[in-house]
Design a protein around this motif. Structure first.
Motif, PDB file in Angstrom:
ATOM      1  N   GLY A 194     -11.401  -4.141  13.331  1.00  0.00           N
ATOM      2  CA  GLY A 194     -11.751  -5.555  13.355  1.00  0.00           C
ATOM      3  C   GLY A 194     -11.760  -6.229  12.009  1.00  0.00           C
ATOM      4  N   GLY A 195     -10.857  -5.847  11.140  1.00  0.00           N
ATOM      5  CA  GLY A 195     -10.799  -6.429   9.808  1.00  0.00           C
ATOM      6  C   GLY A 195      -9.809  -7.573   9.723  1.00  0.00           C
ATOM      7  N   ALA A 196     -10.040  -8.628  10.480  1.00  0.00           N
ATOM      8  CA  ALA A 196      -9.130  -9.769  10.476  1.00  0.00           C
ATOM      9  C   ALA A 196      -9.045 -10.414   9.100  1.00  0.00           C
ATOM     10  CB  ALA A 196      -9.570 -10.799  11.513  1.00  0.00           C
ATOM     11  N   ASP A 197     -10.083 -10.285   8.295  1.00  0.00           N
ATOM     12  CA  ASP A 197     -10.063 -10.851   6.955  1.00  0.00           C
ATOM     13  C   ASP A 197      -9.136 -10.081   6.015  1.00  0.00           C
ATOM     14  OD1 ASP A 197     -11.849  -8.720   7.265  1.00  0.00           O
ATOM     15  OD2 ASP A 197     -12.940  -9.279   5.449  1.00  0.00           O
ATOM     16  N   LEU A 198      -8.631  -8.925   6.441  1.00  0.00           N
ATOM     17  CA  LEU A 198      -7.702  -8.144   5.617  1.00  0.00           C
ATOM     18  C   LEU A 198      -6.243  -8.488   5.877  1.00  0.00           C
ATOM     19  CD1 LEU A 198      -9.448  -4.657   5.878  1.00  0.00           C
ATOM     20  CD2 LEU A 198      -9.518  -6.246   3.964  1.00  0.00           C
ATOM     21  N   GLU A 199      -5.987  -9.383   6.829  1.00  0.00           N
ATOM     22  CA  GLU A 199      -4.607  -9.792   7.084  1.00  0.00           C
ATOM     23  C   GLU A 199      -4.080 -10.579   5.885  1.00  0.00           C
ATOM     24  OE1 GLU A 199      -3.815 -11.816  10.718  1.00  0.00           O
ATOM     25  OE2 GLU A 199      -4.745 -10.247  11.931  1.00  0.00           O
ATOM     26  N   LEU A 200      -2.823 -10.332   5.525  1.00  0.00           N
ATOM     27  CA  LEU A 200      -2.201 -10.997   4.387  1.00  0.00           C
ATOM     28  C   LEU A 200      -1.016 -11.818   4.852  1.00  0.00           C
ATOM     29  CD1 LEU A 200      -2.242  -8.035   1.832  1.00  0.00           C
ATOM     30  CD2 LEU A 200      -3.858  -9.918   2.002  1.00  0.00           C
ATOM     31  N   GLU A 201      -0.785 -12.927   4.198  1.00  0.00           N
ATOM     32  CA  GLU A 201       0.342 -13.801   4.519  1.00  0.00           C
ATOM     33  C   GLU A 201       1.640 -13.200   3.982  1.00  0.00           C
ATOM     34  OE1 GLU A 201       0.368 -16.740   6.209  1.00  0.00           O
ATOM     35  OE2 GLU A 201      -1.765 -16.443   6.616  1.00  0.00           O
ATOM     36  N   GLY A 202       2.702 -13.279   4.748  1.00  0.00           N
ATOM     37  CA  GLY A 202       4.020 -12.874   4.289  1.00  0.00           C
ATOM     38  C   GLY A 202       4.294 -11.382   4.300  1.00  0.00           C
ATOM     39  N   VAL A 203       3.401 -10.585   4.854  1.00  0.00           N
ATOM     40  CA  VAL A 203       3.627  -9.142   4.956  1.00  0.00           C
ATOM     41  C   VAL A 203       3.415  -8.716   6.403  1.00  0.00           C
ATOM     42  CG1 VAL A 203       2.975  -8.622   2.585  1.00  0.00           C
ATOM     43  CG2 VAL A 203       1.253  -8.566   4.362  1.00  0.00           C
ATOM     44  N   VAL A 204       3.850  -7.529   6.725  1.00  0.00           N
ATOM     45  CA  VAL A 204       3.677  -6.997   8.079  1.00  0.00           C
ATOM     46  C   VAL A 204       2.203  -6.654   8.279  1.00  0.00           C
ATOM     47  CG1 VAL A 204       4.322  -5.140   9.638  1.00  0.00           C
ATOM     48  CG2 VAL A 204       6.017  -6.086   8.073  1.00  0.00           C
ATOM     49  N   ALA A 221      -7.003  -0.971   9.604  1.00  0.00           N
ATOM     50  CA  ALA A 221      -8.308  -1.643   9.552  1.00  0.00           C
ATOM     51  C   ALA A 221      -8.255  -2.981  10.278  1.00  0.00           C
ATOM     52  CB  ALA A 221      -8.751  -1.840   8.111  1.00  0.00           C
ATOM     53  N   VAL A 222      -7.137  -3.683  10.179  1.00  0.00           N
ATOM     54  CA  VAL A 222      -7.001  -4.979  10.844  1.00  0.00           C
ATOM     55  C   VAL A 222      -7.089  -4.813  12.355  1.00  0.00           C
ATOM     56  CG1 VAL A 222      -5.357  -6.831  11.347  1.00  0.00           C
ATOM     57  CG2 VAL A 222      -5.741  -6.111   8.988  1.00  0.00           C
ATOM     58  N   HIS A 223      -6.415  -3.808  12.895  1.00  0.00           N
ATOM     59  CA  HIS A 223      -6.326  -3.685  14.351  1.00  0.00           C
ATOM     60  C   HIS A 223      -7.404  -2.790  14.971  1.00  0.00           C
ATOM     61  CE1 HIS A 223      -2.649  -5.979  14.799  1.00  0.00           C
ATOM     62  NE2 HIS A 223      -2.260  -5.416  13.652  1.00  0.00           N
ATOM     63  N   TRP A 224      -7.788  -1.707  14.331  1.00  0.00           N
ATOM     64  CA  TRP A 224      -8.740  -0.784  14.934  1.00  0.00           C
ATOM     65  C   TRP A 224     -10.184  -1.093  14.582  1.00  0.00           C
ATOM     66  CZ3 TRP A 224      -6.504   4.814  14.286  1.00  0.00           C
ATOM     67  CH2 TRP A 224      -5.425   4.966  15.144  1.00  0.00           C
ATOM     68  N   LEU A 281     -11.595   0.186   3.455  1.00  0.00           N
ATOM     69  CA  LEU A 281     -11.208  -1.206   3.210  1.00  0.00           C
ATOM     70  C   LEU A 281     -12.024  -2.167   4.077  1.00  0.00           C
ATOM     71  CD1 LEU A 281      -7.337  -0.851   2.937  1.00  0.00           C
ATOM     72  CD2 LEU A 281      -8.968  -1.194   1.082  1.00  0.00           C
ATOM     73  N   ARG A 282     -12.291  -1.769   5.309  1.00  0.00           N
ATOM     74  CA  ARG A 282     -13.063  -2.638   6.199  1.00  0.00           C
ATOM     75  C   ARG A 282     -14.510  -2.782   5.721  1.00  0.00           C
ATOM     76  NH1 ARG A 282     -15.100  -6.340   8.330  1.00  0.00           N
ATOM     77  NH2 ARG A 282     -15.689  -6.466  10.505  1.00  0.00           N
ATOM     78  N   LEU A 283     -15.102  -1.687   5.265  1.00  0.00           N
ATOM     79  CA  LEU A 283     -16.503  -1.742   4.846  1.00  0.00           C
ATOM     80  C   LEU A 283     -16.696  -2.333   3.455  1.00  0.00           C
ATOM     81  CD1 LEU A 283     -17.764   1.740   6.099  1.00  0.00           C
ATOM     82  CD2 LEU A 283     -18.143  -0.510   7.146  1.00  0.00           C
ATOM     83  N   LEU A 284     -15.749  -2.074   2.548  1.00  0.00           N
ATOM     84  CA  LEU A 284     -15.950  -2.432   1.149  1.00  0.00           C
ATOM     85  C   LEU A 284     -15.014  -3.515   0.633  1.00  0.00           C
ATOM     86  CD1 LEU A 284     -16.381   1.247  -0.049  1.00  0.00           C
ATOM     87  CD2 LEU A 284     -18.184  -0.387   0.462  1.00  0.00           C
ATOM     88  N   GLY A 285     -14.107  -4.008   1.472  1.00  0.00           N
ATOM     89  CA  GLY A 285     -13.200  -5.066   1.055  1.00  0.00           C
ATOM     90  C   GLY A 285     -11.927  -4.509   0.450  1.00  0.00           C
ATOM     91  N   LEU A 286     -11.036  -5.411   0.106  1.00  0.00           N
ATOM     92  CA  LEU A 286      -9.724  -5.048  -0.418  1.00  0.00           C
ATOM     93  C   LEU A 286      -9.821  -4.900  -1.939  1.00  0.00           C
ATOM     94  CD1 LEU A 286      -6.878  -4.555   0.660  1.00  0.00           C
ATOM     95  CD2 LEU A 286      -6.361  -6.944   0.241  1.00  0.00           C
ATOM     96  N   SER A 287     -10.186  -3.708  -2.383  1.00  0.00           N
ATOM     97  CA  SER A 287     -10.295  -3.438  -3.817  1.00  0.00           C
ATOM     98  C   SER A 287      -9.742  -2.051  -4.096  1.00  0.00           C
ATOM     99  CB  SER A 287     -11.751  -3.540  -4.284  1.00  0.00           C
ATOM    100  OG  SER A 287     -12.522  -2.537  -3.682  1.00  0.00           O
ATOM    101  N   ALA A 333       1.232  -5.685  11.546  1.00  0.00           N
ATOM    102  CA  ALA A 333       1.223  -4.986  12.834  1.00  0.00           C
ATOM    103  C   ALA A 333       0.648  -3.581  12.667  1.00  0.00           C
ATOM    104  CB  ALA A 333       2.634  -4.906  13.398  1.00  0.00           C
ATOM    105  N   LEU A 334       0.132  -3.036  13.774  1.00  0.00           N
ATOM    106  CA  LEU A 334      -0.384  -1.678  13.781  1.00  0.00           C
ATOM    107  C   LEU A 334       0.749  -0.708  13.435  1.00  0.00           C
ATOM    108  CD1 LEU A 334      -2.941  -0.006  14.438  1.00  0.00           C
ATOM    109  CD2 LEU A 334      -2.047   0.221  16.746  1.00  0.00           C
ATOM    110  N   PRO A 335       0.541   0.231  12.526  1.00  0.00           N
ATOM    111  CA  PRO A 335       1.608   1.162  12.151  1.00  0.00           C
ATOM    112  C   PRO A 335       2.049   2.023  13.336  1.00  0.00           C
ATOM    113  CG  PRO A 335      -0.237   1.329  10.622  1.00  0.00           C
ATOM    114  CD  PRO A 335      -0.668   0.456  11.741  1.00  0.00           C
ATOM    115  N   SER A 336       3.342   2.297  13.364  1.00  0.00           N
ATOM    116  CA  SER A 336       3.870   3.153  14.429  1.00  0.00           C
ATOM    117  C   SER A 336       3.663   4.618  14.065  1.00  0.00           C
ATOM    118  CB  SER A 336       5.361   2.867  14.632  1.00  0.00           C
ATOM    119  OG  SER A 336       6.074   3.263  13.484  1.00  0.00           O
ATOM    120  N   ARG A 337       3.913   5.483  15.029  1.00  0.00           N
ATOM    121  CA  ARG A 337       3.760   6.919  14.790  1.00  0.00           C
ATOM    122  C   ARG A 337       4.732   7.403  13.712  1.00  0.00           C
ATOM    123  NH1 ARG A 337       3.173  11.031  19.599  1.00  0.00           N
ATOM    124  NH2 ARG A 337       1.109  10.159  19.481  1.00  0.00           N
TER     125      ARG A 337
END
Length: 167
Positions: free
Chosen positions: A78-88, A73-76, A111-117, A90-94
């Motif tokens: 546009g959910g920049a608000d879902l980025e968390l401090e201290g965790v990875v 959601a962060v990378h594809w 998660l992007r539409l409804l938030g982190l719940s 990055a876009l998941p690999s295959r």
């Protein structure tokens, strides 16, 4: 009336007082049976939707899937608000997305539409589970009848694996 020659085909009109079988009044049981498969399908879908927010914030088996969905959601999406401090973040690999991309992308959209719940991460998979129930009903009812379609939905909805993955 004129006399008819022998061997002439005479077409008779049907009596007007006969009622076609489809036009007769239906009994209450027959009317109930018309809607019973839809009721069964609705109850089966509700059995998937109701418990999605009742369990813990994230069950242990869901943590990895939710994290991969969050990263997608962060990378594809546009959910920049879902980025968390201290965790990875990055876009998941295959290799990380080993079971296919659809469940993780669906979780990412939720998660992007409804938030982190809790329910926002579970709802997309629940929707896929409900679509599976509807598709099962439509296919089986077309091939074997509506009662068989309703019974197949009951069977699929009560399978523990379908319930767990749809939740």
């Amino acid at each position: 009336a004129r006399p008819r020659p022998p061997g002439e085909l005479v077409l008779e009109t049907p009596p007007t007082n006969m009622v076609e079988p489809s036009a007769r009044s239906r009994t209450p049981v027959e009317r109930f049976l018309d809607f019973a498969p839809l009721v069964v399908l609705g109850i089966a879908c509700l059995s998937l939707v109701i418990p999605i927010a009742r369990s813990g914030l994230w069950d242990p088996f869901e943590l990895r899937s939710i994290d991969l969905g969050r990263r997608i959601a962060v990378h594809w999406f546009g959910g920049a608000d879902l980025e968390l401090e201290g965790v990875v973040n990055a876009l998941p690999s295959r290799g990380e997305v080993d079971r296919g991309e659809l469940p993780f992308s669906s979780i990412g959209v939720g998660l992007r539409l409804l938030g982190l719940s809790a329910w926002a991460g579970r709802l997309p998979l629940c929707v896929w589970g409900m679509l599976g129930l509807v598709a099962t009903y439509l296919l089986v009812s077309r091939l074997a009848g509506r009662v068989a379609g309703a019974l197949s939905v009951v069977g699929l909805a009560t399978v523990a694996l379908h319930f767990a993955l749809g939740r």
